[in-house]
Design an enzyme around this catalytic site. Structure first.
Site, PDB file in Angstrom:
ATOM      1  N   CYS B  97       0.835  -1.206   0.000  1.00 36.89           N
ATOM      2  CA  CYS B  97       0.000   0.000   0.000  1.00 36.89           C
ATOM      3  C   CYS B  97       0.870   1.258   0.000  1.00 36.89           C
ATOM      4  O   CYS B  97       1.582   1.497  -0.957  1.00 36.89           O
ATOM      5  CB  CYS B  97      -0.980  -0.051   1.166  1.00 36.89           C
ATOM      6  SG  CYS B  97      -2.432   0.953   0.847  1.00 36.89           S
ATOM      7  N   ARG B 131     -11.544   6.589  -3.629  1.00 31.74           N
ATOM      8  CA  ARG B 131     -10.656   5.499  -3.236  1.00 31.74           C
ATOM      9  C   ARG B 131     -11.053   4.219  -3.956  1.00 31.74           C
ATOM     10  O   ARG B 131     -12.230   3.996  -4.255  1.00 31.74           O
ATOM     11  CB  ARG B 131     -10.720   5.275  -1.718  1.00 31.74           C
ATOM     12  CG  ARG B 131     -10.245   6.458  -0.911  1.00 31.74           C
ATOM     13  CD  ARG B 131     -10.210   6.134   0.571  1.00 31.74           C
ATOM     14  NE  ARG B 131      -9.061   5.317   0.942  1.00 31.74           N
ATOM     15  CZ  ARG B 131      -7.856   5.809   1.208  1.00 31.74           C
ATOM     16  NH1 ARG B 131      -7.639   7.110   1.133  1.00 31.74           N
ATOM     17  NH2 ARG B 131      -6.866   5.009   1.557  1.00 31.74           N
ATOM     18  N   HIS B 197      -3.547  -5.828   1.001  1.00 36.75           N
ATOM     19  CA  HIS B 197      -3.324  -6.153   2.405  1.00 36.75           C
ATOM     20  C   HIS B 197      -4.362  -7.195   2.807  1.00 36.75           C
ATOM     21  O   HIS B 197      -4.901  -7.864   1.945  1.00 36.75           O
ATOM     22  CB  HIS B 197      -3.333  -4.897   3.269  1.00 36.75           C
ATOM     23  CG  HIS B 197      -4.626  -4.157   3.262  1.00 36.75           C
ATOM     24  ND1 HIS B 197      -4.876  -3.143   2.366  1.00 36.75           N
ATOM     25  CD2 HIS B 197      -5.727  -4.298   3.998  1.00 36.75           C
ATOM     26  CE1 HIS B 197      -6.093  -2.675   2.592  1.00 36.75           C
ATOM     27  NE2 HIS B 197      -6.636  -3.367   3.569  1.00 36.75           N
TER      28      HIS B 197
END
Lengths: 461, 248
Positions: B97, B131, B197
């Site tokens: 990330c 996002r 993740h």
């Protein structure tokens, strides 16, 4: 949005009707649907209804403890004979508040727990007389985004408050303290007993840097996550001495605790039936909120002492001969407090961990790796472990990498079946502990209700 | 817990600032999977202002909040030379990330500010509108093997690869590097960057062992990694893949 606003009475009537219909069709308690509809038919309804509450509106918000604290404040107001309108547990978005206002006939005061992200809109709509800001922890990153983003939105909400409104805030949280710092009329609270503090920050504590100069904060005492007695060694910004302080905290496992609280209107000795330090915070938040309403200290203690746990928050029920203690665990800060509270128990722990990843839980299950489950393995306190829910295998892996022997682990995704397995495992000691996420808690409650053991959640008050 | 001679050293960069997506899970996986094979690991934590040791075999950079990532970016740029040297010598570097973005050339934020990267990966990141969030399923290729990797992504950055690196894999589910080209992550030599993740490694034991194998080889161990009983890992992997993209 293009649609003309319906007249007030007509909009309210339609919304109430929809709620009754929903209940009759068995689609739930109608805790949010009427409000959702009302906001569509007449967007200004919430503001209008809030204005008609003579004693004004109180809003409570924070990542953890909203439901319990709202119940505690409610208990004090009830005991003083005040007629209160409130939202039910979890119905804490705009539609839930609108629904509660729709049913607020004759209420003198309205008391709402409010979702962190919904606070700015609800502050603007309800023009609250008091707002209580409790904490901001890492939670549901997929939904809320970063903690900084929420802090920024809270700052906007505070700047839009009426200057005469009382802002009650947790001085132990540097983020919340900074958010509150612009408001002229505040009442702060905090925890002062060094015996319950820790000397270092837990893993993955957020916001441990000075909000003014970005130097690392110094903590004389850490309580939960990044809460504690903090100061900045670089620029001198320091936790204010709280107006309402818990000066003695005696935790008695899951049975509860005793608190000695100093308030500007005098001391309060309190026996609380709610366990753990997170509930110490909830109790002083409630005390501060009640004292902002000029309620006498001697009336606060007895009212709080009577309150039992809210839905799934250290709630206890019996299934046959086994006592089931349910501790909602939906983010690292809350789950860590639950674990610390369980460890205060002087017996082997039979644990049922339920992990769902639905919208209300947060769809990203990474957070379980920020929880200190390792504490349960130190000293071999975990007698049995059953994992369940949509993401049972993720929870199983979490414990495997914490060092728990997978051979001793039961993995049962179905919540009812996992519950039965945990009950069998715990039958010898007569005790099990359940750590569910939010929707897993709803599944668990539905299962208990179907066994005739607990009320459905919309009846919870 | 370590017994016998030290097998390898892992440098965990900025654990206090880059930890937002439970990055410690990735460290725990490295620790345990070595321990279960009778190998030992030393974890060296490096924070703001601490020098980066050049003699570690695996370097890990996690994700952080915007504010933390900005703090880290400037600090890392000042002291990245030993890390660049170690990578050139064959050490493994894994960025997840925000850590992925920091391994690239830079990040152009929505406020017009540019955060420096250290250029281990030939990628460029710019802030996008909205996002990219959700489950990810990927066909990842490393060391000539292609396997499925599962995870979760949540990032505002749109990352585009230059000619100096290849994607980690092709997306089956999710947005990946930029939501446009169907690719996820970047690989150059033993440097790997990814938005995945969950954390990344627990449910992807193949990926974990590939990276650990590279790091152990760099540390001078020539024998192959002994297989582990990964039944739980495989079940969790399968459950995550099955739920990816499902409406909930």
């Amino acid at each position: 949005m293009g649609m003309p606003s319906l007249p007030r009475g007509l909009a309210a009537g339609a919304a109430r009707g929809a709620g009754r219909l929903s209940q009759r069709l068995g689609r739930g308690g109608g805790t949010t649907l009427p409000g959702l509809l009302l906001n569509l038919l007449r967007p200004e309804s919430t503001a209008e209804m809030a204005r008609s509450i003579p004693g004004g509106v109180i809003l409570l918000s924070g990542t953890n403890g909203k439901t319990t604290t709202a119940r505690l404040v409610r208990a004090v107001l009830d005991a003083s004979g005040t007629k209160v309108a409130a939202n039910t547990a979890g119905a804490n978005l705009e539609r839930g508040v609108a629904t509660a206002l729709l049913n607020a006939d004759g209420a003198e005061v309205a008391l709402f727990e409010v979702d962190e992200a919904a606070l700015p809109a609800l502050t603007a709509q309800t023009r609250p007389r008091a707002v209580t800001l409790m904490n901001l922890f890492r939670d549901q990153l997929d939904r809320y985004g970063e903690l900084e983003h929420l802090a920024h939105r809270w700052r906007e909400a505070v700047s839009a408050l009426d200057p005469s409104a009382v802002l009650i805030y947790n001085a132990d949280d540097p983020v919340v303290t900074e958010v509150a710092s612009g408001h002229p009329n505040t009442l702060s609270y905090g925890l002062e007993d060094p015996r319950v503090g820790r000397d270092r920050l837990p893993h993955a504590a957020d916001a441990t840097e000075c909000r003014r100069c970005t130097a690392p904060l110094r903590y004389d005492m850490v309580t939960i996550a990044h809460l504690g007695r903090w100061s900045c060694p670089a620029c001198g910004w320091t936790r204010p001495v709280p107006d309402v302080r818990a000066i003695r905290v005696d935790l008695h496992g899951l049975d509860g605790q005793r608190l000695a609280i100093a308030t500007p209107r005098g001391p309060i000795e309190l026996s609380l039936r709610l366990p753990g330090m997170h509930n110490s915070y909830n109790a002083i938040a409630a005390t501060a909120t009640a004292s902002a309403f000029a309620l006498a200290p001697e009336s606060i203690g007895p009212a709080l002492a009577k309150r039992e746990a809210a839905f799934g928050r250290a709630e206890r029920t019996h299934i046959g001969a086994v006592r089931v203690t349910t501790l909602l665990a939906k983010n690292p800060a809350g789950a860590n407090e639950n674990i610390r509270t369980m460890l205060l128990e002087d017996r082997p722990l039979h644990l049922l961990a339920l992990l769902n990843d639905r919208t209300a839980d947060g769809r990203d299950v990474s957070w379980i790796w920020d929880v200190d489950y390792e504490l349960l393995l130190d000293g071999d306190r975990l007698a049995s472990l059953t994992v369940g829910g949509d993401r049972a295998y993720d929870m199983a892996l979490r414990f495997r990498y914490a060092g728990f022997d997978p051979e001793r682990l039961s993995i049962i995704p179905s919540v009812p079946e996992a519950l039965d397995a945990a009950l069998r495992a715990g039958s010898a000691v007569g005790d099990i502990y359940v750590l569910p996420t939010y929707t897993a808690l709803l599944e668990l409650q539905a299962e208990l209700a179907s066994r005739g053991l607990a009320p459905s959640f919309w009846e919870d008050r | 817990m370590t017994t016998g001679p030290l097998s390898m050293r892992l440098c965990h960069l900025y654990p206090d600032h880059l930890n937002i997506y439970a990055d410690r899970g990735n460290i725990a996986v490295c620790q345990r999977r070595l321990e279960w094979r009778g190998l030992s690991l030393e974890v060296v934590e490096v924070g703001l202002g601490d020098p980066i040791p050049a003699d570690c075999h695996l370097y890990y950079l996690g994700g952080g909040q915007d504010r933390d990532q900005a703090l880290v970016a400037e600090d890392l740029e000042r002291k990245a030379d030993p890390l660049r040297q170690a990578a050139e010598d064959g050490a493994v570097v894994l960025g997840v990330c925000g850590g992925y973005q920091l391994l690239g050339r830079g990040y152009a934020g929505s406020d017009g500010r540019r955060l420096p990267g250290i250029g281990l990966l030939d990628v460029e990141t710019t802030a996008g509108a909205g996002r990219l969030v959700g489950d990810v399923v990927l066909d990842a290729t490393l060391s000539g093997q292609t396997r499925t990797v599962v995870g979760y992504e949540n990032h505002a950055g749109r990352t585009h690869l230059g000619p100096g690196c290849t994607p980690l894999g092709r997306l089956r589910r999710g947005h990946g590097n930029n939501g446009e080209d169907g690719c996820e992550g970047a690989v150059a030599g033993h440097s790997v960057g990814t938005y995945m993740h969950g954390p990344l490694l627990p449910k992807n034991p193949w990926l974990a062992d590939t990276l650990l194998g590279w790091a152990l080889a760099h540390a001078g161990h020539t024998e192959r990694l002994a297989p582990l009983d990964d039944q739980l890992e495989k079940s969790a992997h399968a459950a995550a893949a099955a739920r990816a993209g499902k409406k909930r």
